[in-house]
Design a protein around this motif. Structure first.
Motif, PDB file in Angstrom:
ATOM      1  N   GLU A 182       0.824  -1.201   0.000  1.00 48.75           N
ATOM      2  CA  GLU A 182       0.000   0.000   0.000  1.00 48.75           C
ATOM      3  C   GLU A 182       0.865   1.261   0.000  1.00 48.75           C
ATOM      4  O   GLU A 182       0.582   2.222  -0.701  1.00 48.75           O
ATOM      5  N   ILE A 183       1.902   1.241   0.831  1.00 49.30           N
ATOM      6  CA  ILE A 183       2.757   2.413   0.996  1.00 49.30           C
ATOM      7  C   ILE A 183       4.202   1.960   0.812  1.00 49.30           C
ATOM      8  O   ILE A 183       4.813   1.416   1.732  1.00 49.30           O
ATOM      9  N   PRO A 184       4.772   2.159  -0.355  1.00 47.22           N
ATOM     10  CA  PRO A 184       6.030   1.507  -0.701  1.00 47.22           C
ATOM     11  C   PRO A 184       7.196   1.829   0.232  1.00 47.22           C
ATOM     12  O   PRO A 184       8.064   0.996   0.427  1.00 47.22           O
ATOM     13  N   VAL A 218       1.198   2.249   9.686  1.00 42.99           N
ATOM     14  CA  VAL A 218       0.764   3.269   8.721  1.00 42.99           C
ATOM     15  C   VAL A 218       0.605   4.621   9.425  1.00 42.99           C
ATOM     16  O   VAL A 218       1.027   5.664   8.918  1.00 42.99           O
ATOM     17  N   ILE A 219       0.028   4.590  10.615  1.00 40.84           N
ATOM     18  CA  ILE A 219      -0.154   5.838  11.364  1.00 40.84           C
ATOM     19  C   ILE A 219       1.200   6.444  11.744  1.00 40.84           C
ATOM     20  O   ILE A 219       1.447   7.635  11.565  1.00 40.84           O
ATOM     21  N   MET A 220       2.103   5.599  12.241  1.00 42.11           N
ATOM     22  CA  MET A 220       3.448   6.071  12.605  1.00 42.11           C
ATOM     23  C   MET A 220       4.125   6.693  11.391  1.00 42.11           C
ATOM     24  O   MET A 220       4.758   7.747  11.478  1.00 42.11           O
ATOM     25  N   HIS A 221       3.993   6.009  10.276  1.00 44.06           N
ATOM     26  CA  HIS A 221       4.638   6.451   9.053  1.00 44.06           C
ATOM     27  C   HIS A 221       4.051   7.796   8.608  1.00 44.06           C
ATOM     28  O   HIS A 221       4.785   8.737   8.308  1.00 44.06           O
ATOM     29  N   ALA A 222       2.740   7.862   8.606  1.00 43.52           N
ATOM     30  CA  ALA A 222       2.085   9.089   8.152  1.00 43.52           C
ATOM     31  C   ALA A 222       2.442  10.271   9.052  1.00 43.52           C
ATOM     32  O   ALA A 222       2.580  11.400   8.588  1.00 43.52           O
ATOM     33  N   ALA A 223       2.619  10.001  10.341  1.00 45.43           N
ATOM     34  CA  ALA A 223       2.912  11.081  11.279  1.00 45.43           C
ATOM     35  C   ALA A 223       4.407  11.366  11.367  1.00 45.43           C
ATOM     36  O   ALA A 223       4.830  12.265  12.084  1.00 45.43           O
ATOM     37  N   GLY A 224       5.204  10.563  10.668  1.00 46.42           N
ATOM     38  CA  GLY A 224       6.644  10.770  10.681  1.00 46.42           C
ATOM     39  C   GLY A 224       7.277  10.529  12.037  1.00 46.42           C
ATOM     40  O   GLY A 224       8.215  11.212  12.443  1.00 46.42           O
ATOM     41  N   VAL A 225       6.778   9.552  12.739  1.00 46.23           N
ATOM     42  CA  VAL A 225       7.297   9.267  14.078  1.00 46.23           C
ATOM     43  C   VAL A 225       8.569   8.425  13.983  1.00 46.23           C
ATOM     44  O   VAL A 225       8.667   7.521  13.153  1.00 46.23           O
ATOM     45  N   GLY A 443       0.207   9.186   2.955  1.00 41.08           N
ATOM     46  CA  GLY A 443       1.558   9.540   2.513  1.00 41.08           C
ATOM     47  C   GLY A 443       2.305  10.267   3.613  1.00 41.08           C
ATOM     48  O   GLY A 443       1.755  10.564   4.670  1.00 41.08           O
ATOM     49  N   GLU A 444       3.581  10.579   3.347  1.00 36.99           N
ATOM     50  CA  GLU A 444       4.387  11.259   4.358  1.00 36.99           C
ATOM     51  C   GLU A 444       3.960  12.719   4.461  1.00 36.99           C
ATOM     52  O   GLU A 444       3.779  13.404   3.464  1.00 36.99           O
ATOM     53  N   VAL A 445       3.769  13.174   5.702  1.00 37.28           N
ATOM     54  CA  VAL A 445       3.417  14.575   5.904  1.00 37.28           C
ATOM     55  C   VAL A 445       4.699  15.367   6.089  1.00 37.28           C
ATOM     56  O   VAL A 445       5.548  15.009   6.888  1.00 37.28           O
ATOM     57  N   ASP A 446       4.872  16.452   5.331  1.00 38.11           N
ATOM     58  CA  ASP A 446       6.067  17.292   5.521  1.00 38.11           C
ATOM     59  C   ASP A 446       5.950  18.025   6.846  1.00 38.11           C
ATOM     60  O   ASP A 446       4.925  18.606   7.151  1.00 38.11           O
TER      61      ASP A 446
ATOM     62  N   TRP C  21      24.275   8.042   0.327  1.00 36.57           N
ATOM     63  CA  TRP C  21      23.621   6.743   0.149  1.00 36.57           C
ATOM     64  C   TRP C  21      22.121   6.913  -0.043  1.00 36.57           C
ATOM     65  O   TRP C  21      21.496   6.192  -0.785  1.00 36.57           O
ATOM     66  N   ARG C  22      21.600   7.847   0.657  1.00 35.01           N
ATOM     67  CA  ARG C  22      20.149   8.036   0.592  1.00 35.01           C
ATOM     68  C   ARG C  22      19.690   8.414  -0.814  1.00 35.01           C
ATOM     69  O   ARG C  22      18.565   8.144  -1.198  1.00 35.01           O
ATOM     70  N   ASP C  23      20.562   9.083  -1.529  1.00 33.92           N
ATOM     71  CA  ASP C  23      20.205   9.422  -2.911  1.00 33.92           C
ATOM     72  C   ASP C  23      20.361   8.218  -3.817  1.00 33.92           C
ATOM     73  O   ASP C  23      19.706   8.105  -4.842  1.00 33.92           O
ATOM     74  N   LEU C  24      21.259   7.337  -3.447  1.00 36.76           N
ATOM     75  CA  LEU C  24      21.567   6.210  -4.329  1.00 36.76           C
ATOM     76  C   LEU C  24      20.552   5.083  -4.222  1.00 36.76           C
ATOM     77  O   LEU C  24      20.324   4.356  -5.178  1.00 36.76           O
ATOM     78  N   TYR C  25      19.996   4.911  -3.029  1.00 40.10           N
ATOM     79  CA  TYR C  25      19.159   3.731  -2.823  1.00 40.10           C
ATOM     80  C   TYR C  25      17.753   4.152  -2.433  1.00 40.10           C
ATOM     81  O   TYR C  25      17.525   5.189  -1.813  1.00 40.10           O
ATOM     82  N   LYS C  26      16.850   3.273  -2.783  1.00 38.74           N
ATOM     83  CA  LYS C  26      15.455   3.494  -2.464  1.00 38.74           C
ATOM     84  C   LYS C  26      15.237   3.646  -0.966  1.00 38.74           C
ATOM     85  O   LYS C  26      14.420   4.419  -0.494  1.00 38.74           O
ATOM     86  N   GLN C  27      15.956   2.830  -0.236  1.00 39.48           N
ATOM     87  CA  GLN C  27      15.784   2.829   1.212  1.00 39.48           C
ATOM     88  C   GLN C  27      17.137   2.539   1.849  1.00 39.48           C
ATOM     89  O   GLN C  27      17.873   1.673   1.375  1.00 39.48           O
ATOM     90  N   VAL C  28      17.453   3.298   2.872  1.00 40.32           N
ATOM     91  CA  VAL C  28      18.689   3.031   3.619  1.00 40.32           C
ATOM     92  C   VAL C  28      18.283   2.850   5.073  1.00 40.32           C
ATOM     93  O   VAL C  28      17.675   3.739   5.664  1.00 40.32           O
TER      94      VAL C  28
END
Ligand code: HEM
Ligand code: SF4
Ligand code: SF4
Lengths: 447, 220, 422
Positions: A182-184, A218-225, A443-446, C21-28
């Motif tokens: 869902e959220i890559p 998902v909540i943690m991710h969305a809130a940027g925790v 999605g990620e919140v700035d 690295w962060r620019d090079l890879y999808k996830q670090v």
């Protein structure tokens, strides 16, 4: 003047209780009670039992009493009269059969919900006294089978559900994989040293409700925790040993839980939507170990969600528009006053909120808490019938339009599900997290 | 004979009763405090003056708690009963005159007809509580003989006191009964459920502290 | 390589441009650093759901469906748990073991780093693996893996008696034992926890529960003659083979040796005791009273105490000094020898003693920035990521490993002359 017990309340057969009774002698019963009264029965036990003026003002606090047509035997003070009072008066010389009944009362007729504390003029804590009875039962090895099995799981695996070390890790990784569809860029960061938050859950989550871990991620991710979950035992914050009277095991579980966060150097622990676990980490288990308060701040999900919305960390894609009501869980409302925060989150995320009555600190218990639901099928009918008032209370909310019940506690979920089914209320039960998950921008919140 | 008994009850026995009451109360509270220090030391860590008083306040205020509002009759009776129970013995003109005769100290007293009415309210309260114990099934279930004896222990000194005051038939005997029963009442307070008077501030204050300071919730 | 042979030249070495690295890879993922500070490594996602490990900018040749728990051993060799098509194994320095498992976890290094063990599961049967070789026996469950210092032995709590779900009375007969290299002890227990090998690896001690309410310490399968209300982790004396453990009696905690109480002074709590290297002294984290945490050395508590907690006890190599981390009202501090360093922090890591015992350093965090304290005074640099400081073997220098927070985001390794710092 204990009246003899009518036969319609004869003891419910239970393998654990009956098996223990078969091996007990009255001498051993007396010795164990005497030892516990002498060693652990302090001023609270004495004052509570000696101060109670038998006024019955606590009776109507108790859903068991109200639901059983005001049968006096279910009044809070009556539970003491049928259990501890004779034990104290006779200095432990009670029969094994007496203990069976006492065991059933303490384990399955009291949810330790502490509602009666708010109705007794003296603040006599019946739940404390019922726990004392359970402590005696534990020391007699006389505990209902299902909850005792759970206590064994706690001891062997340090979690509630016999989840093995690898199964736990595997579940988290599986949930991460699912969520990444869902959220890559989502992660469930395992063993991240120095994260702000360690997220801990109860044993049944990986076992039966892994979806909740997904949603939390998902909540943690969305809130940027900045968060992590441990890959070792200590991830489970739940605690049936607190409810079986096995304080030593309870302490061991809390030690592992807190020390896991201390090892990970997280600044605080956020826990999922569970009430009894909150009680055990917030003001019971920690005390047994000598920590006045939780050694690291212990934040219940309700408070955490509240913070996220207050600080604008989450934004909404939509509002949840099914009319709903809120069940205030005893252990985080009477136990931690989170009721207004829960309402704050609901008002943020939902369009139509309908109060049930009574509410907040005065809400009726779900009937499942205090380990009662964990005593299993033998007592299920009695439990559900012992909470007819809850059904009435829900039906009244439903009559005003509520179709969904939010219950931010696992035990409450189980209890309310049974009640909704048994009384054919046809209402849906959700966690706060379910609603938040459904409504937020993922999605990620700035920041 | 009657005279000697009167002298005894007014003299030595009164002192004994006061001593047992105050000494016994002090002892009970001190012993409980010691026991708490030894076995429940943890609770002292959570006691909070503010939250203890907040809770006690709500429970001393008529209709200050939800449960009191749920049971208005009981609330009114219990408050009237307790207030009269306190005030009548302390502010009865007859008592104050006796005290003035002995030690030459005095304070304002209640008009006699008011005191008389209040006395009957106490007695009526006892009657109400007794009836409640008989009629209301949950209370009946909780009640043991001692609960009735305690009610009697309250009612007797009040009834006999009024009896003596109104000089109804055989009032000299009533006076003796009044004095004896009042002294007995004083002496049993620390050692029976009447000790709820002593422990109320502690149990309520403790719960208030736990609810207020730790659990951040209300307990009324 | 011995510590002595590490690069102890004063100065700063840029090792890796981590931010790039962060620019090079999808996830670090979270980076880890080798003990000698020369290598920075992180799990990276090279393509969708294809993972590798980046070490100082160089990728492992192998890729995997999943990699996690990368950790450097004491000899600075990197190991990680890797899986390909649901088959798991351990990869060390880009070289996976040949044996694969349905799951492996909890990898451990021997003291020199030469051996790696892990817990493993195949088809629901459990055992331990060392360097790719599994025990002969396997069990229906396994937990609490332990490894002897020299890496020749592993032990774990295993279920030796099967019981049906809900069979509480069978459980209460005792269904668990400790298996050492696959061979269980003769006796079964209700529970065993915290397995701990003696320094020479010959003996194994554990916490045990023998009935629902009796706890004791078991050494090589033999319970202590006494039982207690509870016990905490047993520790072997560094030399003489005796075992000590905190034990609970009448609601209070004591330190017991081979079953007999040796610290007569009762504590409200007592745990994580440690021996000095020569075994002369024992220090422990204690609570002399409820909500009062401190350190006790040979049963004498410090006068200093913390209200929230004490953790991360450290004893100096000469055994004369003790340090710990403490927290009061949510503010963290370092305490050494009954004195608390001035500042308070958001988090503090375990203090590190210099080999000559004269200096103490610790990593701390304040407002999201990390830095090092040496003998109570902060170093100037702050970092966005930081690892524990390391003293040189001659105690004259200090190595600091961190990712700079200003401008570059480079991972750098600094060596400072201690005399310049203190
Ligand atoms: C401020 C402290 C006190 C509080 C909060 C308090 C509270 C109560 C309550 C809640 C009851 C229950 C009524 C019932 O029995 O159903 C009660 C009963 C009673 N109280 Fe108090 N009380 C206090 C002080 C006293 C004092 C000073 C006395 C004098 C001796 C007293 C004598 C009684 C008696 C005789 C009863 C009736 C018991 C019965 O029903 O059997 N109380 N009190
Ligand atoms: S269930 Fe709740 S109200 Fe009823 S006796 Fe137990 S704690 Fe009191
Ligand atoms: S309200 Fe309090 S004093 Fe009255 S019966 Fe209940 S527990 Fe006892």
């Amino acid at each position: 003047m204990t009246k003899s017990l009518p036969t319609d309340l004869a003891v419910i057969p239970d393998k654990g209780v009956d098996g223990a009774a078969a091996r007990l002698t009255p001498e051993r019963v007396a010795r164990v009670i005497q030892i516990l009264l002498a060693e652990e029965g302090g001023a609270r036990l004495k004052v509570y039992t000696e101060t109670c003026v038998h006024c019955g003002l606590c009776s109507e606090a108790c859903h068991f009493y109200l639901s059983n047509d005001k049968d006096p035997r279910f009044a809070p003070a009556a539970k003491v009269k049928q259990t501890l009072d004779p034990m104290i008066r006779k200095n432990g010389r009670v029969s094994v059969d007496f203990m069976k009944k006492a065991c059933e009362i303490a384990f399955t007729e009291c949810n330790l919900c502490r509602r009666c504390v708010m109705y007794c003029p003296f603040g006599i804590d019946i739940s404390y006294l019922m726990l004392f009875v359970r402590r005696i039962c534990h020391r007699l090895g006389m505990v209902p089978q299902y909850i005792q099995d759970t206590a064994h799981s706690h001891s062997a695996t340090l979690n509630q559900m016999w989840v093995k070390e690898d199964e736990w890790i595997d579940t988290l990784q599986w949930q991460e994989d699912e969520a990444r569809d869902e959220i890559p860029d989502l992660r469930i960061p395992l063993e991240k040293q120095g994260a702000d938050v360690m997220y801990s859950v109860i044993g049944p989550e990986p076992k039966f409700r892994a979806q909740l871990i997904y949603q939390a991620a998902v909540i943690m991710h969305a809130a940027g925790v900045d968060w992590t979950m441990p890959a070792t035992p200590g991830w489970d914050n739940s605690d049936m040993c607190m409810y079986t009277g096995d304080s030593e095991m309870m302490a061991r579980l809390k030690k592992v839980h807190f020390e896991t966060a201390m090892r990970l150097k997280t600044k605080r622990i956020v826990m999922g939507e569970c009430g009894h676990a909150f009680r055990s980490v917030y003001d019971v288990g920690n005390r047994h170990l000598g920590w006045k308060m939780p050694p690291l701040p212990m934040v219940h999900a309700i408070e955490f969600y509240y913070e996220l919305f207050r600080d604008g960390k989450l934004s909404l894609a939509k509002k949840y528009d099914v009319p709903l009501t809120l069940h205030d869980p005893c252990n985080v409302v009477r136990g931690r006053g989170l009721h207004e925060m829960a309402r704050f989150v609901i008002h943020k995320t939902c369009t139509t909120f309908i109060e049930m009555h009574p509410n907040r600190e005065h809400n009726y218990c779900c009937g499942a808490g205090g380990g009662v639901i964990n005593c299993g099928p033998p007592y299920a009918k009695k439990r559900v019938e012992g909470n007819r008032v809850k059904a009435d209370q829900l039906a009244a909310a439903k009559a005003k339009g509520a179709r969904v019940i939010i219950a931010p506690c696992h035990n409450c979920h189980g209890g309310l599900e049974d009640i909704v089914k048994y009384y054919e209320l046809d209402m849906e039960i959700k966690f706060l997290g379910d609603i938040i998950y459904e409504c937020i921008e993922k999605g990620e919140v700035d920041s | 004979m009657m005279h000697e008994l009167y002298g005894f009850l007014r003299g030595p026995m009164l002192w004994v009763a006061l001593l047992v009451f105050f000494g016994g109360s002090g002892y009970r509270v001190a012993a409980m405090w010691r026991l708490a220090r030894k076995k429940d030391a943890v609770i002292f860590n959570y006691s909070s003056g503010y939250y203890a008083l907040r809770s006690i306040f709500h429970w001393l205020l008529p209709f200050g708690s939800r449960n009191m509002r749920n049971h208005p009759v009981m609330t009114v009776v219990a408050f009237v009963f307790h207030i009269c129970l306190f005030l009548v013995p302390l502010f009865l003109s007859a008592h104050i005159i006796l005290i003035k005769e002995s030690w030459n100290v005095s304070w304002p007293w209640l008009p006699d007809h008011a005191a008389d009415a209040m006395t009957w309210m106490v007695v009526a309260g006892c009657g109400f509580f007794a009836a409640r114990r008989i009629i209301q099934p949950d209370v009946r279930y909780l009640t043991s003989t001692s609960d009735y004896l305690i009610l009697a222990a309250i009612a007797v000194p009040f009834v006999s006191g009024t009896w003596a005051f109104h000089q109804w038939p055989a009032f000299p005997a009533a006076t003796l009964v009044h004095m004896a029963s009042a002294e007995i009442l004083l002496m049993i307070i620390p050692f029976t459920r009447l000790s709820h008077m002593l422990f109320f501030p502690f149990t309520r204050g403790y719960m208030g502290s736990e609810f207020g300071a730790v659990r951040k919730a209300r307990d009324w | 390589m011995e510590h002595r042979q590490w690069d102890w030249d004063i100065g700063k070495k840029k090792i890796a441009d981590f931010h790039q690295w962060r620019d090079l890879y999808k996830q670090v993922q979270e980076p880890v650093v080798s003990p000698d500070g020369e290598t920075l490594a992180a799990v990276v996602e090279v393509e969708d759901m294809v993972f590798s490990v980046c070490e100082n900018g160089k990728l492992w040749e192998n890729t995997f469906d999943r990699i996690w728990y990368p950790r450097f051993g004491p000899n600075s060799r990197l190991a990680a748990l890797v899986s390909t098509e649901a088959a798991w194994t351990v990869a060390t320095a880009d070289c996976p073991w040949e044996a694969v498992f349905d799951f492996v976890w909890d990898p451990r290094f021997s003291a020199c780093g030469g051996h790696i063990s892990a817990a493993a599961q195949n088809e629901g049967q459990y055992n331990a693996v060392t360097d790719g070789v599994a025990w002969n026996a396997s069990y229906p469950s396994l937990s609490g893996l332990a490894m002897a210092n020299d890496g020749t032995k592993t032990a774990a709590v295993v279920q030796t008696v099967p019981f049906n779900s809900g069979d509480i009375f069978q459980f209460q007969e005792g269904c668990y034992s400790a298996a050492v290299n696959g061979k269980p002890w003769e006796h079964n227990f209700l529970n065993l926890w915290e397995l701990n090998f003696s320094p020479d690896g010959r003996s194994l001690a554990a916490e045990a529960r023998t009935t629902l309410y009796d706890y004791t310490i078991v050494v090589d399968g033999m319970p202590w003659p006494a039982s207690f209300e509870s016990v905490w982790k047993p520790v072997f004396h560094p030399a003489d083979g005796s075992v000590t453990a905190p034990v609970r009696k009448s609601g209070k905690w004591f330190l017991a040796k081979n079953g007999a109480i040796i610290w007569e002074k009762p504590f409200l709590q007592l745990w994580h005791h440690q021996y000095s290297r020569d075994g002369r002294c024992i220090a422990a984290i204690v609570a002399p009273a409820f909500g009062k945490w401190t350190v006790a050395v040979d049963s004498r508590p410090w006068s200093l105490h913390f209200s929230d907690l004490v953790t991360d006890l450290a004893i100096s190599p000469d055994g004369n000094r003790v340090a710990c981390v403490g927290c009061t009202d949510g503010r963290w501090a370092v305490a050494v020898d009954n004195r608390c360093w001035n500042d308070r922090f958001d988090m503090v890591w375990q203090p590190v003693f210099s080999p000559d015992s004269r200096h103490v350093a610790a990593k701390v965090e304040k407002q999201g920035r990390f830095f090092i304290l040496v003998n109570g005074r902060p170093l100037k640099q702050t970092f966005s990521e930081l690892w524990d400081p390391v003293f040189s073997p001659d105690s004259t220098r200090l190595m600091v490993r961190g990712i700079e927070d200003q401008n570059s985001g480079h991972y750098c390794r600094y060596v400072f002359q201690l005399s310049d710092l203190v």
